[in-house]
Scaffold this active site. Structure first.
Site, PDB file in Angstrom:
ATOM      1  N   HIS A   1      46.507   4.513  69.429  1.00  0.00           N
ATOM      2  CA  HIS A   1      47.277   4.235  70.634  1.00  0.00           C
ATOM      3  C   HIS A   1      48.551   5.072  70.748  1.00  0.00           C
ATOM      4  O   HIS A   1      49.077   5.581  69.754  1.00  0.00           O
ATOM      5  CB  HIS A   1      47.651   2.741  70.697  1.00  0.00           C
ATOM      6  CG  HIS A   1      48.302   2.227  69.457  1.00  0.00           C
ATOM      7  ND1 HIS A   1      47.598   1.596  68.446  1.00  0.00           N
ATOM      8  CD2 HIS A   1      49.597   2.246  69.046  1.00  0.00           C
ATOM      9  CE1 HIS A   1      48.420   1.236  67.483  1.00  0.00           C
ATOM     10  NE2 HIS A   1      49.646   1.631  67.820  1.00  0.00           N
TER      11      HIS A   1
ATOM     12  N   ARG B   1      43.454   0.977  60.517  1.00  0.00           N
ATOM     13  CA  ARG B   1      43.091  -0.002  61.542  1.00  0.00           C
ATOM     14  C   ARG B   1      43.916   0.171  62.805  1.00  0.00           C
ATOM     15  O   ARG B   1      43.463  -0.105  63.915  1.00  0.00           O
ATOM     16  CB  ARG B   1      43.296  -1.427  61.014  1.00  0.00           C
ATOM     17  CG  ARG B   1      44.752  -1.752  60.701  1.00  0.00           C
ATOM     18  CD  ARG B   1      45.010  -3.205  60.369  1.00  0.00           C
ATOM     19  NE  ARG B   1      46.432  -3.406  60.070  1.00  0.00           N
ATOM     20  CZ  ARG B   1      47.368  -3.631  60.992  1.00  0.00           C
ATOM     21  NH1 ARG B   1      47.036  -3.703  62.278  1.00  0.00           N
ATOM     22  NH2 ARG B   1      48.630  -3.797  60.643  1.00  0.00           N
TER      23      ARG B   1
ATOM     24  N   ARG C   1      52.011  -6.629  69.486  1.00  0.00           N
ATOM     25  CA  ARG C   1      52.940  -7.568  68.859  1.00  0.00           C
ATOM     26  C   ARG C   1      54.395  -7.185  69.075  1.00  0.00           C
ATOM     27  O   ARG C   1      55.285  -8.038  69.017  1.00  0.00           O
ATOM     28  CB  ARG C   1      52.662  -7.667  67.352  1.00  0.00           C
ATOM     29  CG  ARG C   1      52.939  -6.393  66.619  1.00  0.00           C
ATOM     30  CD  ARG C   1      52.794  -6.485  65.115  1.00  0.00           C
ATOM     31  NE  ARG C   1      53.027  -5.172  64.531  1.00  0.00           N
ATOM     32  CZ  ARG C   1      54.226  -4.669  64.250  1.00  0.00           C
ATOM     33  NH1 ARG C   1      55.316  -5.376  64.486  1.00  0.00           N
ATOM     34  NH2 ARG C   1      54.351  -3.462  63.737  1.00  0.00           N
TER      35      ARG C   1
ATOM     36  N   ARG D   1      30.225   7.080  43.520  1.00  0.00           N
ATOM     37  CA  ARG D   1      30.401   6.719  44.925  1.00  0.00           C
ATOM     38  C   ARG D   1      31.371   5.547  45.063  1.00  0.00           C
ATOM     39  O   ARG D   1      31.453   4.917  46.117  1.00  0.00           O
ATOM     40  CB  ARG D   1      29.052   6.375  45.551  1.00  0.00           C
ATOM     41  CG  ARG D   1      28.082   7.559  45.580  1.00  0.00           C
ATOM     42  CD  ARG D   1      26.848   7.260  46.402  1.00  0.00           C
ATOM     43  NE  ARG D   1      26.014   6.251  45.802  1.00  0.00           N
ATOM     44  CZ  ARG D   1      25.007   6.496  44.956  1.00  0.00           C
ATOM     45  NH1 ARG D   1      24.735   7.757  44.620  1.00  0.00           N
ATOM     46  NH2 ARG D   1      24.290   5.522  44.449  1.00  0.00           N
TER      47      ARG D   1
ATOM     48  N   CYS E   1      48.458  -0.696  57.713  1.00  0.00           N
ATOM     49  CA  CYS E   1      47.822   0.019  58.831  1.00  0.00           C
ATOM     50  C   CYS E   1      46.730   0.939  58.282  1.00  0.00           C
ATOM     51  O   CYS E   1      45.592   0.898  58.744  1.00  0.00           O
ATOM     52  CB  CYS E   1      48.859   0.821  59.600  1.00  0.00           C
ATOM     53  SG  CYS E   1      50.070  -0.196  60.466  1.00  0.00           S
TER      54      CYS E   1
ATOM     55  N   ASN F   1      51.086  10.120  58.608  1.00  0.00           N
ATOM     56  CA  ASN F   1      49.935   9.721  57.790  1.00  0.00           C
ATOM     57  C   ASN F   1      49.106  10.923  57.353  1.00  0.00           C
ATOM     58  O   ASN F   1      48.662  11.007  56.200  1.00  0.00           O
ATOM     59  CB  ASN F   1      49.040   8.752  58.559  1.00  0.00           C
ATOM     60  CG  ASN F   1      49.731   7.486  58.989  1.00  0.00           C
ATOM     61  OD1 ASN F   1      49.559   7.035  60.120  1.00  0.00           O
ATOM     62  ND2 ASN F   1      50.535   6.888  58.111  1.00  0.00           N
TER      63      ASN F   1
END
Length: 425
Positions: free
Chosen positions: A317, A276, A25, A201, A221, A287
């Protein structure tokens, strides 16, 4: 031992070797692989990469911003964290251009929200002018500093709608009632479940609110995380007792009751996040450290030991304008002569000209003295300390929304220099 930097640079090499070229994008283009995982044992140190210098204050600032439930970049900008500037500025520019294509309200000009460019035409503010407005103009901040219902909103104030049913009115006609919005504080619920039902759980927090994605400047993300706890063995509790304040001078081998009375943790806690889309060079190191910090904060609140940090990575990526930077961080093997040259100024290593000693002997001496074998050889990982009492029965001494940088201390961080790379928005 620092295994994290090796796992990370192996991932960079994996993308360089196996990535396929894709469009994205931002228009930059990427090399991309799919479905990778990175794991780290928190006992090995705080997961802040050392093969390039990381901006730890920015990592702390963004996480505290999430935990405050904030979605306006004002807090970030005020604390010199600019990772969301581009997304917010892009949102302002697109919306303002749409408005200017119809009409320019005079109030926008009067307020300094638009300007006249060198060609005498209406124009949006530059990015620098936009950020200055964020710093100084409260009305501008309220209108243009918002990112929509991104992470903090979903973590602390997820909204669910109930009602909105058809009911019969007093005249016998059918009327649809307005739905009621019910807020859910996912972080508070998680903490409560960890304290009352640690084997559950369902210890999860989700940021992927499908009904609100179109209101966000950027869909999440890293879209959710799950935590998992296990009981510590007696030996494990003994191993950690000193770091949790037990005075071993008085009692070297305390009983279970004595450990309990001293509030030595009984459980270990792990965290796994799902992502993702992964900007592997700029975003992923951020992160990893951010979720490591979140794990440390949660562990301290519920009096557990941080155990394992796991990242599940989707589209993983490298942007095409990050390729050379990735290669620099991966580094290369040093020659024997390069290794020898590293210690010429190190006075505690004494031996004569390396060429006269023979290759095998020189290598032994270099290895014995821990002389690096690669460019950007990893340093030991740092440690983290969270100040203050966060394990009392009434919860945080300092609530999530009042935590600040002064309570979070990074200890013994060494790193190689920063490697600059452009951010694609």
């Amino acid at each position: 031992m620092n295994n994290l930097d090796k796992k990370y640079t192996d991932l960079l090499q994996d993308i360089l070797d196996n990535g396929v070229q894709k469009q994205d994008r931002t228009g930059t283009g990427t090399l991309s692989v799919f479905g990778r995982q990175i794991r780290h044992k928190m006992s090995e140190g705080f997961p802040l990469l050392t093969t390039k210098k990381m901006y730890f204050k920015g990592i702390v600032t963004e996480l505290l911003w999430f935990l405050r439930g904030d979605t306006n970049i004002k807090y970030l900008v005020d604390n010199d964290c600019h990772i969301w500037d581009g997304d917010c500025y892009s949102n302002y520019g697109k919306k303002m251009v749409d408005i200017m294509n119809i009409v320019i309200p005079s109030e926008f000009m009067d307020k300094g929200w638009v300007k006249v460019n060198s060609q005498g035409k209406w124009d949006v503010l530059s990015k620098e002018e936009f950020i200055n407005k964020i710093k100084t103009d409260d009305e501008f901040v309220k209108k243009w500093g918002e990112l929509g219902p991104v992470y903090g909103k979903q973590w602390r104030d997820w909204e669910s709608e109930i009602g909105g049913n058809l009911v019969r009115g007093i005249k016998g006609d059918w009327i649809k009632t307005d739905p009621m919005k019910i807020p859910t504080d996912q972080i508070a619920n998680l903490i409560n479940e960890l304290k009352t039902n640690p084997d559950s759980r369902r210890l999860m927090v989700n940021a992927w609110n499908v009904g609100e994605l179109d209101q966000m400047v950027l869909p999440p993300c890293h879209y959710g995380f799950q935590v998992y706890t296990r009981e510590l063995s007696l030996n494990e509790r003994h191993d950690i007792k000193e770091q949790y304040g037990f005075d071993c001078r008085k009692l070297a081998k305390p009983s279970i009751k004595q450990l309990d009375d001293a509030n030595i943790p009984t459980r270990a806690i792990s965290l796994m996040w799902n992502q993702r889309s992964v900007d592997t060079f700029l975003g992923l190191p951020f992160n990893i450290a951010s979720y490591g910090l979140l794990l440390e904060i949660i562990a301290k609140e519920v009096n557990m030991v941080p155990d394992e940090l796991i990242g599940n990575l989707g589209d993983t990526h490298l942007y095409l304008n990050h390729i050379e930077q990735a290669k620099e961080q991966i580094g290369r093997e040093l020659s024997l002569e390069e290794r020898y040259n590293l210690i010429e100024e190190d006075k505690h290593i004494q031996f004569v000209n390396w060429q006269s000693l023979g290759t095998d002997r020189v290598k032994v001496v270099l290895d014995e003295n821990n002389v690096p074998t690669r460019t950007r050889e990893p340093f030991p990982l740092p440690k983290l300390m969270i100040c203050g009492d966060m394990t009392r029965t009434d919860g945080f001494t300092v609530p999530f929304d009042e935590l600040d940088h002064s309570l979070i201390k990074l200890i013994d961080y060494q790193s190689h220099p920063t490697i600059k790379a452009p951010l694609s928005n």
